[in-house]
Design an enzyme around this catalytic site. Structure first.
Site, PDB file in Angstrom:
ATOM      1  N   ARG A 117       0.818  -1.235   0.000  1.00  0.00           N
ATOM      2  CA  ARG A 117       0.000   0.000   0.000  1.00  0.00           C
ATOM      3  C   ARG A 117       0.848   1.280   0.000  1.00  0.00           C
ATOM      4  NH1 ARG A 117      -3.545  -2.925   3.505  1.00  0.00           N
ATOM      5  NH2 ARG A 117      -5.183  -3.791   2.189  1.00  0.00           N
ATOM      6  N   LYS A 139       5.062  11.527 -11.182  1.00  0.00           N
ATOM      7  CA  LYS A 139       4.216  10.704 -12.045  1.00  0.00           C
ATOM      8  C   LYS A 139       4.846   9.322 -12.147  1.00  0.00           C
ATOM      9  CE  LYS A 139       1.920  13.971 -15.103  1.00  0.00           C
ATOM     10  NZ  LYS A 139       1.773  14.434 -16.492  1.00  0.00           N
ATOM     11  N   GLU A 181      13.630  17.748 -24.757  1.00  0.00           N
ATOM     12  CA  GLU A 181      12.815  18.079 -23.569  1.00  0.00           C
ATOM     13  C   GLU A 181      13.352  19.349 -22.907  1.00  0.00           C
ATOM     14  OE1 GLU A 181      10.004  16.901 -22.005  1.00  0.00           O
ATOM     15  OE2 GLU A 181       9.661  14.993 -23.021  1.00  0.00           O
ATOM     16  N   LYS A 223      10.599  22.612 -13.746  1.00  0.00           N
ATOM     17  CA  LYS A 223       9.728  21.470 -13.418  1.00  0.00           C
ATOM     18  C   LYS A 223       9.270  21.546 -11.966  1.00  0.00           C
ATOM     19  CE  LYS A 223       7.994  17.259 -14.190  1.00  0.00           C
ATOM     20  NZ  LYS A 223       8.049  15.999 -14.906  1.00  0.00           N
ATOM     21  N   HIS A 244       3.686  17.209 -26.839  1.00  0.00           N
ATOM     22  CA  HIS A 244       3.331  15.823 -26.545  1.00  0.00           C
ATOM     23  C   HIS A 244       2.047  15.367 -27.237  1.00  0.00           C
ATOM     24  CE1 HIS A 244       6.533  16.353 -23.699  1.00  0.00           C
ATOM     25  NE2 HIS A 244       6.414  15.133 -23.234  1.00  0.00           N
TER      26      HIS A 244
HETATM   27  N1  GLY Z   1       6.049  14.707 -18.064  1.00  0.00           N
HETATM   28  C1  GLY Z   1       5.113  15.703 -17.819  1.00  0.00           C
HETATM   29  C2  GLY Z   1       4.811  15.887 -16.383  1.00  0.00           C
HETATM   30  O1  GLY Z   1       5.553  15.458 -15.529  1.00  0.00           O
HETATM   31  O2  GLY Z   1       3.794  16.450 -16.070  1.00  0.00           O
END
Ligand code: GLY
Length: 357
Positions: A117, A139, A181, A223, A244
């Protein structure tokens, strides 16, 4: 040492960019953590395993090898790794170290997200593409037969540890694919980063260590900022998908075999530029600057025998498509993009055709 804070409802953590960080990665493992499970591929372990292991002395760890490849990024592999973890004494105090490129970051992160979990994960990305994208932001997931990353979860790491030194052994094609990227990051949010890529391409391509560190740091800063503002992609995070929408369609249409992800994104960015120019929301001058800079890092594999119609049909099936509406991230100028939906399919088709020509 540039360190960027990622602040999300789930967890706050650091994305650290530092040359020579790998042997010190062990200091980011909490002292109370139980057995460590390093998920990696044979080639990454062969090149960089010693450096990581040297910093884990005195810690109990196991190395779990994943064969690699998009086609193996599947639930069945996660299940096998989880079974192995149990057999090797894994429990709820265990920690996963996802040590590799984007596929390992996605799959290792997902394994950690669901093992008993949920246990913590430390992300150590080893390709340029994963250092500036997949290794940061939480992600995780695997592919279904019906599409890429259709099963997964947001599982933020304890830290993202980015050592630009590991890129010295990265194959040339993979390095260039990662650079697309980085170009994306410049176009969506940093004209300064874009300028480095446009004007210092010889240093970038020769992997000048200072320049490499600078472009990675700026990409990771972006990011971290975007994910902190919108962990679950309800709004701002969508800008990270620039290139994308067309890119994913291209990858799917060619069976994930012809293009590396970054190369497909390069195509997608060019198509998005065409679309923005056609709509009159991007000047031809800015559009040409973007296209020229993308070309500096090419070429990408040939685009022959690809149907523009099929690409447009594939966009409708992409997981980013919401209630039948395809969203496009389009440049407004270098350093700024907008998210647009409801674009006439004929315009999308024309942009795809022009980019394939
Ligand atoms: N690869 C796109 C994001 O992390 O949202």
């Amino acid at each position: 040492m540039p360190t960027y804070s990622v602040t999300t409802p789930q967890r706050n953590y650091s994305a650290v960019v530092e040359r020579g960080l790998l042997p010190r990665a062990g200091s980011y493992v909490p002292s109370k953590a139980g057995k460590l499970f390093i998920v990696t591929t044979a080639d990454v372990w062969e090149r960089h395993g010693l450096a990581l292991a040297s910093g884990l002395e005195g810690r109990a760890y196991e190395v779990l090898f994943f064969p690699g490849g998009e086609e193996r990024k599947r639930l069945a592999e996660v299940e096998m790794l989880a079974e192995e973890m149990v057999r090797l004494g894994g429990d709820r105090s265990s920690l996963v170290i996802a040590f590799g490129g984007g596929i390992v970051n996605d799959l290792g992160g997902f394994l950690a997200a669901i093992f008993m979990r949920g246990i913590p994960v430390l992300q150590i990305p080893t390709t340029l593409l994963s250092q500036v994208d997949a290794g940061v932001g939480g992600k995780t997931g695997v592919n279904l037969v019906t599409g890429k990353n259709l099963v997964g979860s947001f599982h933020q790491p304890l830290a993202a540890l980015i050592d630009p030194d590991v890129l010295t052994t990265l194959p040339e094609r993979e390095y260039r694919a990662g650079l697309y990227e980085v170009i994306k990051c410049g176009i969506i949010r940093s004209a300064d980063l874009f300028t480095i890529l446009a004007e210092r391409h010889a240093d970038v391509l020769s992997r000048d260590p200072d320049v490499v560190e600078e472009i990675i740091s700026e990409s990771v800063r972006i990011k971290a900022e975007v994910v902190s503002a919108d962990e679950r992609e309800g709004g701002l995070r969508r800008i990270l998908n620039f290139g994308h929408t067309f890119g994913h369609a291209l990858e799917a249409e060619t069976g994930y075999a012809r293009f590396l992800h970054g190369e497909a994104v390069a195509f997608g960015m060019r198509a998005a530029v065409r679309l923005a120019e056609m709509r009159g929301t991007l000047t031809a001058r800015e559009g040409a600057k973007i296209a020229d800079t993308i070309s500096l890092y090419g070429p990408i594999p040939p685009l022959d025998a690809i149907s523009a119609k099929n690409l447009v049909a594939r966009m409708a099936a992409d997981k980013k498509t919401l209630q039948g509406r395809v969203h496009f991230v389009l440049p407004v100028r270098i350093g700024e993009v907008e998210v647009v939906s409801g674009i006439d399919e004929d315009d999308v088709l024309a942009a795809a055709r022009a980019t394939l020509a």
